[in-house]
Design an enzyme around this catalytic site. Sequence first.
Site, PDB file in Angstrom:
ATOM      1  N   GLN A  70       0.772  -1.247   0.000  1.00  0.00           N
ATOM      2  CA  GLN A  70       0.000   0.000   0.000  1.00  0.00           C
ATOM      3  C   GLN A  70       0.804   1.297   0.000  1.00  0.00           C
ATOM      4  O   GLN A  70       0.472   2.245  -0.724  1.00  0.00           O
ATOM      5  CB  GLN A  70      -0.936   0.018   1.216  1.00  0.00           C
ATOM      6  CG  GLN A  70      -1.847   1.219   1.232  1.00  0.00           C
ATOM      7  CD  GLN A  70      -2.755   1.344   2.440  1.00  0.00           C
ATOM      8  OE1 GLN A  70      -3.304   2.391   2.679  1.00  0.00           O
ATOM      9  NE2 GLN A  70      -2.938   0.289   3.210  1.00  0.00           N
ATOM     10  N   SER A  71       1.863   1.350   0.813  1.00  0.00           N
ATOM     11  CA  SER A  71       2.523   2.647   1.014  1.00  0.00           C
ATOM     12  C   SER A  71       3.154   3.175  -0.279  1.00  0.00           C
ATOM     13  O   SER A  71       2.865   4.308  -0.703  1.00  0.00           O
ATOM     14  CB  SER A  71       3.596   2.519   2.096  1.00  0.00           C
ATOM     15  OG  SER A  71       4.589   1.581   1.700  1.00  0.00           O
ATOM     16  N   PHE A 150      10.646  -1.966  -0.617  1.00  0.00           N
ATOM     17  CA  PHE A 150      11.016  -3.313  -0.198  1.00  0.00           C
ATOM     18  C   PHE A 150      11.474  -3.278   1.254  1.00  0.00           C
ATOM     19  O   PHE A 150      11.768  -2.211   1.809  1.00  0.00           O
ATOM     20  CB  PHE A 150      12.174  -3.845  -1.050  1.00  0.00           C
ATOM     21  CG  PHE A 150      11.787  -4.128  -2.478  1.00  0.00           C
ATOM     22  CD1 PHE A 150      10.709  -4.950  -2.774  1.00  0.00           C
ATOM     23  CD2 PHE A 150      12.510  -3.578  -3.518  1.00  0.00           C
ATOM     24  CE1 PHE A 150      10.358  -5.212  -4.091  1.00  0.00           C
ATOM     25  CE2 PHE A 150      12.166  -3.831  -4.835  1.00  0.00           C
ATOM     26  CZ  PHE A 150      11.090  -4.653  -5.122  1.00  0.00           C
ATOM     27  N   VAL A 190       7.935  -3.512   8.339  1.00  0.00           N
ATOM     28  CA  VAL A 190       6.855  -2.764   8.998  1.00  0.00           C
ATOM     29  C   VAL A 190       5.589  -2.746   8.145  1.00  0.00           C
ATOM     30  O   VAL A 190       5.651  -2.530   6.932  1.00  0.00           O
ATOM     31  CB  VAL A 190       7.324  -1.310   9.291  1.00  0.00           C
ATOM     32  CG1 VAL A 190       6.162  -0.437   9.730  1.00  0.00           C
ATOM     33  CG2 VAL A 190       8.404  -1.309  10.375  1.00  0.00           C
ATOM     34  N   GLU A 192       1.326  -1.218   8.269  1.00  0.00           N
ATOM     35  CA  GLU A 192       0.535  -0.076   8.727  1.00  0.00           C
ATOM     36  C   GLU A 192       0.439   0.076  10.257  1.00  0.00           C
ATOM     37  O   GLU A 192       0.830   1.089  10.827  1.00  0.00           O
ATOM     38  CB  GLU A 192      -0.881  -0.201   8.149  1.00  0.00           C
ATOM     39  CG  GLU A 192      -1.907   0.774   8.694  1.00  0.00           C
ATOM     40  CD  GLU A 192      -1.650   2.207   8.285  1.00  0.00           C
ATOM     41  OE1 GLU A 192      -1.444   2.457   7.088  1.00  0.00           O
ATOM     42  OE2 GLU A 192      -1.650   3.094   9.162  1.00  0.00           O
ATOM     43  N   ASP A 221       0.685   3.806   5.981  1.00  0.00           N
ATOM     44  CA  ASP A 221       0.928   3.433   4.587  1.00  0.00           C
ATOM     45  C   ASP A 221       0.634   4.590   3.632  1.00  0.00           C
ATOM     46  O   ASP A 221       1.531   5.156   3.014  1.00  0.00           O
ATOM     47  CB  ASP A 221       0.034   2.251   4.206  1.00  0.00           C
ATOM     48  CG  ASP A 221       0.624   0.928   4.666  1.00  0.00           C
ATOM     49  OD1 ASP A 221       1.834   0.876   4.905  1.00  0.00           O
ATOM     50  OD2 ASP A 221      -0.132  -0.038   4.789  1.00  0.00           O
ATOM     51  N   GLY A 300      -7.627  20.430  19.053  1.00  0.00           N
ATOM     52  CA  GLY A 300      -7.258  21.846  19.028  1.00  0.00           C
ATOM     53  C   GLY A 300      -7.668  22.549  20.315  1.00  0.00           C
ATOM     54  O   GLY A 300      -8.006  21.903  21.313  1.00  0.00           O
ATOM     55  N   GLY A 301      -7.656  23.855  20.293  1.00  0.00           N
ATOM     56  CA  GLY A 301      -7.990  24.630  21.478  1.00  0.00           C
ATOM     57  C   GLY A 301      -9.493  24.743  21.714  1.00  0.00           C
ATOM     58  O   GLY A 301      -9.926  25.283  22.734  1.00  0.00           O
TER      59      GLY A 301
HETATM   60  N1  CAO Z   1      11.966 -10.187  -9.136  1.00  0.00           N
HETATM   61  C1  CAO Z   1      12.649 -10.935  -8.257  1.00  0.00           C
HETATM   62  N2  CAO Z   1      12.578 -10.766  -6.925  1.00  0.00           N
HETATM   63  C2  CAO Z   1      11.779  -9.781  -6.479  1.00  0.00           C
HETATM   64  C3  CAO Z   1      11.034  -8.953  -7.336  1.00  0.00           C
HETATM   65  C4  CAO Z   1      11.162  -9.189  -8.734  1.00  0.00           C
HETATM   66  N3  CAO Z   1      10.507  -8.448  -9.609  1.00  0.00           N
HETATM   67  N4  CAO Z   1      10.338  -8.065  -6.583  1.00  0.00           N
HETATM   68  C5  CAO Z   1      10.633  -8.339  -5.308  1.00  0.00           C
HETATM   69  N5  CAO Z   1      11.490  -9.365  -5.233  1.00  0.00           N
HETATM   70  C6  CAO Z   1      12.077  -9.961  -4.036  1.00  0.00           C
HETATM   71  C7  CAO Z   1      12.927  -8.996  -3.254  1.00  0.00           C
HETATM   72  O1  CAO Z   1      14.185  -8.846  -3.870  1.00  0.00           O
HETATM   73  C8  CAO Z   1      12.987  -9.696  -1.906  1.00  0.00           C
HETATM   74  O2  CAO Z   1      13.957 -10.708  -1.947  1.00  0.00           O
HETATM   75  P1  CAO Z   1      15.072 -10.940  -0.794  1.00  0.00           P
HETATM   76  O3  CAO Z   1      14.373 -10.901   0.512  1.00  0.00           O
HETATM   77  O4  CAO Z   1      15.611 -12.303  -1.141  1.00  0.00           O
HETATM   78  O5  CAO Z   1      16.084  -9.893  -0.910  1.00  0.00           O
HETATM   79  C9  CAO Z   1      11.638 -10.397  -1.834  1.00  0.00           C
HETATM   80  O6  CAO Z   1      11.072 -10.304  -3.132  1.00  0.00           O
HETATM   81  C10 CAO Z   1      10.632  -9.885  -0.845  1.00  0.00           C
HETATM   82  O7  CAO Z   1      10.659  -8.504  -0.673  1.00  0.00           O
HETATM   83  P2  CAO Z   1      10.181  -7.882   0.715  1.00  0.00           P
HETATM   84  O8  CAO Z   1      11.055  -8.413   1.806  1.00  0.00           O
HETATM   85  O9  CAO Z   1      10.125  -6.419   0.559  1.00  0.00           O
HETATM   86  O10 CAO Z   1       8.699  -8.459   0.851  1.00  0.00           O
HETATM   87  P3  CAO Z   1       7.973  -9.095   2.124  1.00  0.00           P
HETATM   88  O11 CAO Z   1       6.650  -9.529   1.617  1.00  0.00           O
HETATM   89  O12 CAO Z   1       8.777 -10.117   2.804  1.00  0.00           O
HETATM   90  O13 CAO Z   1       7.796  -7.853   3.123  1.00  0.00           O
HETATM   91  C11 CAO Z   1       7.018  -5.643   3.738  1.00  0.00           C
HETATM   92  C12 CAO Z   1       6.781  -6.915   2.910  1.00  0.00           C
HETATM   93  C13 CAO Z   1       5.975  -4.648   3.361  1.00  0.00           C
HETATM   94  C14 CAO Z   1       6.899  -5.983   5.234  1.00  0.00           C
HETATM   95  C15 CAO Z   1       8.438  -5.109   3.443  1.00  0.00           C
HETATM   96  O14 CAO Z   1       8.568  -4.943   2.062  1.00  0.00           O
HETATM   97  C16 CAO Z   1       8.741  -3.785   4.134  1.00  0.00           C
HETATM   98  O15 CAO Z   1       9.007  -3.728   5.325  1.00  0.00           O
HETATM   99  N6  CAO Z   1       8.728  -2.682   3.374  1.00  0.00           N
HETATM  100  C17 CAO Z   1       9.089  -1.378   3.843  1.00  0.00           C
HETATM  101  C18 CAO Z   1       7.998  -0.775   4.667  1.00  0.00           C
HETATM  102  C19 CAO Z   1       6.692  -0.695   3.931  1.00  0.00           C
HETATM  103  O16 CAO Z   1       6.561  -0.130   2.877  1.00  0.00           O
HETATM  104  N7  CAO Z   1       5.657  -1.199   4.585  1.00  0.00           N
HETATM  105  C20 CAO Z   1       4.304  -0.964   4.125  1.00  0.00           C
HETATM  106  C21 CAO Z   1       3.714  -2.103   3.504  1.00  0.00           C
HETATM  107  S1  CAO Z   1       2.023  -1.767   3.210  1.00  0.00           S
HETATM  108  O17 CAO Z   1       1.270  -2.163   4.624  1.00  0.00           O
END
Ligand code: CAO
Length: 479
Positions: A70-71, A150, A190, A192, A221, A300-301
């Site tokens: 989402q973010s 990511f 992280v 939302e 987000d 607010g106030g």
């Molecule tokens: N081709 C190949 N690999 C890909 C890819 C693509 N097109 N797109 C993503 N990937 C891979 C990434 O390289 C990553 O691999 P590694 O962990 O091996 O390096 C993997 O997919 C997963 O990415 P991620 O760790 O970002 O995804 P997740 O689902 O495990 O975590 C989230 C999700 C949201 C917790 C994490 O991305 C995060 O903390 N983001 C920053 C904060 C944020 O934006 N949070 C808001 C989310 S909305 O509520």
Amino acid sequence: MAKKTAKKAKAKAAASKVKVKAKLVKKPALKVVAKQKSNGNGLPKVSTKGWGKDGKALEGVKVLDFTHVQSGPTCTQLLAWFGADVIKVERPGQGDITRGQLVDVPGADSLYFTMLNHNKRSITLDSKSKEGMRVLERLVKTCDVLVENFAPGALDRMGLTWERIHGWNPRMIVASIKGFGPGTYEECKVYENIAQCAGGSASTTGFLDGIPLVTGAQIGDSGTGLHLALGIVCALMQRNRTGRGQRVLAAMQDGVLNLCRVKLRDQQRLKAGPLREYTQFGQDIPFGEATPRAGNDSGGGQPGVILKCKGWETDPNAYIYFITQAPVWEKICDVIGEPEWKTHPDYAKPPARLPRLKQIFERIEQWTMTKTKFEVMDICNPLDIPVGPILSMKEISEDPSLRKTGTVVEVDHPTRGKYLSVGNPIKLSDSITEVKRSPLLGEHTDEILSKVLKFTSREIAEIKASGATGEAPKAQAAE
Ligand code: CAO
């Protein structure tokens, strides 16, 4: 785009130098200064095209959209609405995980995905494959902005370090959302609600005698996506001057805290004594060391709370927010049938009312309970008494004004049919937003490889044969 703009700017600068030189010979310097000023300090001539007919605010800006959930998508959707060409890079086969989350129409992209990815193009690409990286390199060299959210370190692990990106394209702006900024928690993933908790929102939301609460508004987000979009536009403006890109970081904790600014204000006010506008002050409940949860008290106030209206017994949204704004206090007294409060020493002035807020609002509620929330609006608005109905999502989705302004829009989608979405909440008078449906997974893979990145058909065949773009895009089958 970057190259073309630079070339144009050079040619323009050269042409204007010639003109200025010629003028300097013929006319006194003063006139040259006056002429420059009327041209807006080097800005192009004022457009004579009709409003909304001279392109979009971010037209020409190309965005490599590496966002998910989402973010990040909130940010890139905003950029797309303002006219940027947003190219969403998705993992072959699966794409953004939200495509398949909270599915309501089997086989169609979820509303979670469609409502956050309007006006974008989708290319599928395995960024961890050799051919995938070849395409990514060209995307980096072609685009102006890379946006990603990511988990910490994922972009580096992919091989896309800042140094590498900057080496390929020194004009590239690399914009990231992370849960936390540098420090103790920087490595954490992280979502939302974690951001709401860590940013000071949950500890200050809810009732004093209850547990911390998260809010329905996605301030972690979507709120951080908004912050990042502003950072990107600022970096684009700075690049016009410096010619180089930079990194932009919006941490979700920081974004939430920014939106909780008034609660940090109250934290510091505690040193000077109790927070007198909080209902707990009138209830003689002592304040602790930190900003407390204030229920529905106004931030607010001007004291305000949520009050019951006619029908509250069966309708969960038959409530109104009522503010006892000081300048209209006398009108409030008349409306609720307490005219003597206008002059009574316990009620006439705001400081006298503060310890009695609970009792005052109970009396106002006796009156609001005799009216529907809309009747309270009809009575109070002409008197300038600030009140607001608690609107349900159903009422909001049916509101004709929101439909008219495009804040609520109906969008058609090839696999799910018509659905409602929130359109662009920010209105520019010369850059009108048209909301276009979200892309199907990999719908624009071919188009982007050939038309945007200018790969030859032989190269495209090689890339595809390597499996870097995955299976033939679902999109082609879907439409
Ligand atoms: N081709 C190949 N690999 C890909 C890819 C693509 N097109 N797109 C993503 N990937 C891979 C990434 O390289 C990553 O691999 P590694 O962990 O091996 O390096 C993997 O997919 C997963 O990415 P991620 O760790 O970002 O995804 P997740 O689902 O495990 O975590 C989230 C999700 C949201 C917790 C994490 O991305 C995060 O903390 N983001 C920053 C904060 C944020 O934006 N949070 C808001 C989310 S909305 O509520």
